[in-house]
Design a protein around this motif. Structure first.
Motif, PDB file in Angstrom:
ATOM      1  N   ALA A   1      -3.488   7.528   7.018  1.00 33.88           N
ATOM      2  CA  ALA A   1      -4.119   7.065   6.091  1.00 33.88           C
ATOM      3  C   ALA A   1      -3.394   5.770   5.741  1.00 33.88           C
ATOM      4  O   ALA A   1      -4.205   4.765   4.981  1.00 33.88           O
ATOM      5  CB  ALA A   1      -3.847   7.989   4.913  1.00 33.88           C
ATOM      6  N   LEU A   2      -2.219   5.561   5.767  1.00 33.12           N
ATOM      7  CA  LEU A   2      -1.426   4.328   5.594  1.00 33.12           C
ATOM      8  C   LEU A   2      -2.045   2.937   6.334  1.00 33.12           C
ATOM      9  O   LEU A   2      -2.026   2.149   5.789  1.00 33.12           O
ATOM     10  CB  LEU A   2       0.139   4.634   5.567  1.00 33.12           C
ATOM     11  CG  LEU A   2       1.039   3.471   5.061  1.00 33.12           C
ATOM     12  CD1 LEU A   2       0.672   3.323   3.459  1.00 33.12           C
ATOM     13  CD2 LEU A   2       2.434   3.543   5.441  1.00 33.12           C
TER      14      LEU A   2
ATOM     15  N   PRO B   1      -8.776   7.342   2.291  1.00 32.30           N
ATOM     16  CA  PRO B   1      -8.456   8.502   1.651  1.00 32.30           C
ATOM     17  C   PRO B   1      -9.476   9.619   1.939  1.00 32.30           C
ATOM     18  O   PRO B   1     -10.434   9.436   2.639  1.00 32.30           O
ATOM     19  CB  PRO B   1      -8.710   8.256   0.177  1.00 32.30           C
ATOM     20  CG  PRO B   1      -9.650   7.190   0.290  1.00 32.30           C
ATOM     21  CD  PRO B   1      -9.434   6.530   1.198  1.00 32.30           C
TER      22      PRO B   1
ATOM     23  N   ALA C   1      -0.818  11.450   6.302  1.00 32.56           N
ATOM     24  CA  ALA C   1      -0.654  10.411   5.483  1.00 32.56           C
ATOM     25  C   ALA C   1      -0.126   9.101   6.367  1.00 32.56           C
ATOM     26  O   ALA C   1      -0.616   8.123   5.897  1.00 32.56           O
ATOM     27  CB  ALA C   1       1.008  10.789   4.753  1.00 32.56           C
TER      28      ALA C   1
ATOM     29  N   ARG D   1       0.910  -1.184  -0.119  1.00 35.34           N
ATOM     30  CA  ARG D   1       0.049   0.020   0.059  1.00 35.34           C
ATOM     31  C   ARG D   1       0.837   1.204  -0.156  1.00 35.34           C
ATOM     32  O   ARG D   1       1.946   1.258   0.432  1.00 35.34           O
ATOM     33  CB  ARG D   1      -1.081   0.010   1.147  1.00 35.34           C
ATOM     34  CG  ARG D   1      -1.555   1.383   1.500  1.00 35.34           C
ATOM     35  CD  ARG D   1      -2.511   1.270   2.394  1.00 35.34           C
ATOM     36  NE  ARG D   1      -3.819   0.429   2.574  1.00 35.34           N
ATOM     37  CZ  ARG D   1      -4.527  -0.012   3.496  1.00 35.34           C
ATOM     38  NH1 ARG D   1      -4.193   0.177   4.670  1.00 35.34           N
ATOM     39  NH2 ARG D   1      -5.589  -0.687   3.017  1.00 35.34           N
TER      40      ARG D   1
ATOM     41  N   VAL E   1       0.691   5.736   0.028  1.00 32.12           N
ATOM     42  CA  VAL E   1      -0.293   6.929   0.508  1.00 32.12           C
ATOM     43  C   VAL E   1       0.291   8.153  -0.486  1.00 32.12           C
ATOM     44  O   VAL E   1       1.699   8.358  -0.287  1.00 32.12           O
ATOM     45  CB  VAL E   1      -0.489   7.377   1.756  1.00 32.12           C
ATOM     46  CG1 VAL E   1      -0.995   8.855   1.857  1.00 32.12           C
ATOM     47  CG2 VAL E   1      -1.496   6.387   2.316  1.00 32.12           C
TER      48      VAL E   1
ATOM     49  N   ALA F   1       0.016  12.259  -0.691  1.00 30.51           N
ATOM     50  CA  ALA F   1      -0.478  13.415  -0.206  1.00 30.51           C
ATOM     51  C   ALA F   1      -0.048  14.730  -1.076  1.00 30.51           C
ATOM     52  O   ALA F   1       1.064  14.952  -1.081  1.00 30.51           O
ATOM     53  CB  ALA F   1      -0.092  13.551   1.169  1.00 30.51           C
TER      54      ALA F   1
ATOM     55  N   VAL G   1      -5.288  13.536   0.416  1.00 39.03           N
ATOM     56  CA  VAL G   1      -4.726  11.941   0.653  1.00 39.03           C
ATOM     57  C   VAL G   1      -5.117  11.076  -0.082  1.00 39.03           C
ATOM     58  O   VAL G   1      -6.257  10.615   0.147  1.00 39.03           O
ATOM     59  CB  VAL G   1      -4.645  12.212   2.115  1.00 39.03           C
ATOM     60  CG1 VAL G   1      -3.980  10.812   2.706  1.00 39.03           C
ATOM     61  CG2 VAL G   1      -4.104  13.511   2.932  1.00 39.03           C
ATOM     62  N   GLU G   2      -4.359  10.506  -0.787  1.00 40.22           N
ATOM     63  CA  GLU G   2      -4.846   9.344  -1.563  1.00 40.22           C
ATOM     64  C   GLU G   2      -4.072   7.881  -1.096  1.00 40.22           C
ATOM     65  O   GLU G   2      -3.109   7.849  -0.799  1.00 40.22           O
ATOM     66  CB  GLU G   2      -4.258   9.274  -3.031  1.00 40.22           C
ATOM     67  CG  GLU G   2      -5.067  10.667  -3.912  1.00 40.22           C
ATOM     68  CD  GLU G   2      -4.453  10.695  -5.283  1.00 40.22           C
ATOM     69  OE1 GLU G   2      -4.978  10.030  -5.947  1.00 40.22           O
ATOM     70  OE2 GLU G   2      -3.713  11.566  -5.472  1.00 40.22           O
ATOM     71  N   VAL G   3      -4.804   6.892  -0.998  1.00 44.55           N
ATOM     72  CA  VAL G   3      -4.642   5.602  -0.583  1.00 44.55           C
ATOM     73  C   VAL G   3      -4.511   4.855  -1.824  1.00 44.55           C
ATOM     74  O   VAL G   3      -5.556   4.664  -2.542  1.00 44.55           O
ATOM     75  CB  VAL G   3      -5.209   4.868   0.308  1.00 44.55           C
ATOM     76  CG1 VAL G   3      -4.830   3.556   0.671  1.00 44.55           C
ATOM     77  CG2 VAL G   3      -5.475   5.921   1.669  1.00 44.55           C
TER      78      VAL G   3
ATOM     79  N   ASP H   1      -3.849   1.015  -3.195  1.00 44.72           N
ATOM     80  CA  ASP H   1      -3.687  -0.235  -2.640  1.00 44.72           C
ATOM     81  C   ASP H   1      -3.230  -1.109  -3.982  1.00 44.72           C
ATOM     82  O   ASP H   1      -3.462  -0.812  -4.971  1.00 44.72           O
ATOM     83  CB  ASP H   1      -5.068  -0.958  -2.157  1.00 44.72           C
ATOM     84  CG  ASP H   1      -5.301  -0.542  -0.645  1.00 44.72           C
ATOM     85  OD1 ASP H   1      -4.428  -0.658   0.246  1.00 44.72           O
ATOM     86  OD2 ASP H   1      -6.435  -0.096  -0.386  1.00 44.72           O
TER      87      ASP H   1
END
Length: 370
Positions: A171-172, A177, A168, A126, A128, A130, A189-191, A193
């Motif tokens: 979120a990790l 997100p 971040a 995974r 993240v 940001a 903030v994107e996750v 996967d």
């Protein structure tokens, strides 16, 4: 999943400058959510998308002009109101949403966010990403990237970096997100996967449409059967991996984890009996079995140890959604639709009967609000 791959491939083929458009915030209704992307070439080609087609044309016309002075956020108001916001454009589309899109010139490389995310996916980790999209002018377009194995990259600094890094890291761990206020700026903030790992046991004709449809979704497909590897490769060329294994050897030969989505499609009672004896105790994310309910219940009664409630919770037998499926293609659709509900944490009901919003809320956690 597939959009990221398409964008990276398109950038690799591009011969001139490109602009990356990223949905960074949404208020109200929108076709795409924060994190949706589109890559644009100066000669008009596109990869990916940020809407259902209503915004792309305007973005292409503005992209290279708007990014001449650095990253910029363009706001699209699709509520039908006439008022325009800062740097915004009103579209009378009646979608009842406001969409903020970050435009930036993009050059891939080792420290690039999309390359960082793609490398994480290759390693089944995974990541993240940001991205600051509002705040101090010098910080807009800056990023911080984290990965499960501890890798970190980015070009943020100072107190803002520390605030974003905290967000971040959370979120990790949580895998959630969001987009909103953080450290005196606004941040997406994107996750990211790894591609869903689908392992199919079986080599019958009904496995092929499962493989092809899942591959089209950007999922990672492994086909396992007691057949020669060469034959499996010829029959399932779209699978990322094929493994020749007897049911009694799967624990030694087939890599399975808590993220694995397992489909048992052997059409063989003896093979299913051997497979379920080994698969039911594993902490996989999803375990589906093709065939009548009574058949699977019989196998479960014959297991050396009765399944626990937690093990039965992940077991889907018969697998698939009730679509009235007939034939291999429709059955594949039914199976993969159910797998998608597990990935999304949904129940697969009709959208017209859903009381909550279709998309999950992507706003920042309240404690991060400025």
């Amino acid at each position: 999943m597939r959009e990221l791959d398409d964008i990276l491939r398109s950038r690799g083929r591009a011969s001139g400058p490109v602009v990356l458009a990223t949905v960074v915030a949404v208020s109200g209704s929108s076709y795409r959510r924060p994190g949706a992307r589109m890559l644009m070439g100066e000669d008009g080609w596109l990869a990916g998308g940020v809407s259902g087609g209503c915004l792309e044309g305007d973005l292409v016309r503005k992209a290279f002009f708007w990014t001449s002075g650095g990253p910029r956020v363009l706001r699209y108001d699709t509520t039908g109101d006439n008022a325009e916001d800062e740097g915004g454009l009103s579209f009378a589309l009646g979608c009842n949403g406001v969409v903020d899109i970050l435009l930036e010139r993009w050059e891939p490389g080792p420290g690039d966010a999309l390359t960082f995310a793609a490398e994480a996916r290759k390693q089944s980790l995974r990541a993240v990403v940001a991205t600051v999209f509002r705040g101090p002018a010098e910080a807009v377009g800056s990023r911080l990237m984290l990965r499960e194995d501890g890798a970190e990259a980015g070009n943020l600094s100072g107190a803002l970096r520390e605030s974003v890094r905290e967000a971040a890291t959370e979120a990790l761990v949580r895998g959630v997100p969001w987009s909103g206020a953080c450290g005196g700026a606004e941040v997406l903030v994107e996750v990211v996967d790894p591609a869903p790992s689908v392992v199919v046991f079986g080599s019958g004709f009904d496995v092929a449409p499962v493989v092809s449809r899942a591959q089209g979704l950007g999922w990672h497909l492994t086909v396992v059967a007691d057949r020669p590897v060469e034959m499996l490769r010829r029959r399932f060329p779209q699978a990322q991996a094929v493994i020749a294994s007897k049911p009694t050897e799967v624990l030694e030969k087939v890599p399975l984890s808590a993220r694995s989505l397992v489909l048992v499609m052997t059409h063989s009672l003896p093979q299913d009996r051997e497979l379920l004896a080994r698969l039911v105790p594993l902490p996989v994310r999803y375990l589906g079995v093709l065939g009548p309910r009574a058949r699977t219940e019989r196998i479960l009664r014959e297991l050396p140890q009765a399944p626990t409630a937690a093990q039965l919770e992940k077991l889907h037998a018969p697998m698939g959604l009730d679509l009235g499926a007939e034939g291999a293609d429709e059955i594949a659709l039914s199976i993969l639709a159910e797998v998608q509900t597990v990935l999304a944490g949904r129940d697969g009901g009709r959208l017209r009967e859903r009381q909550a919003p279709i998309h999950a809320d992507a706003s920042a956690p309240e404690r991060r609000s400025a």
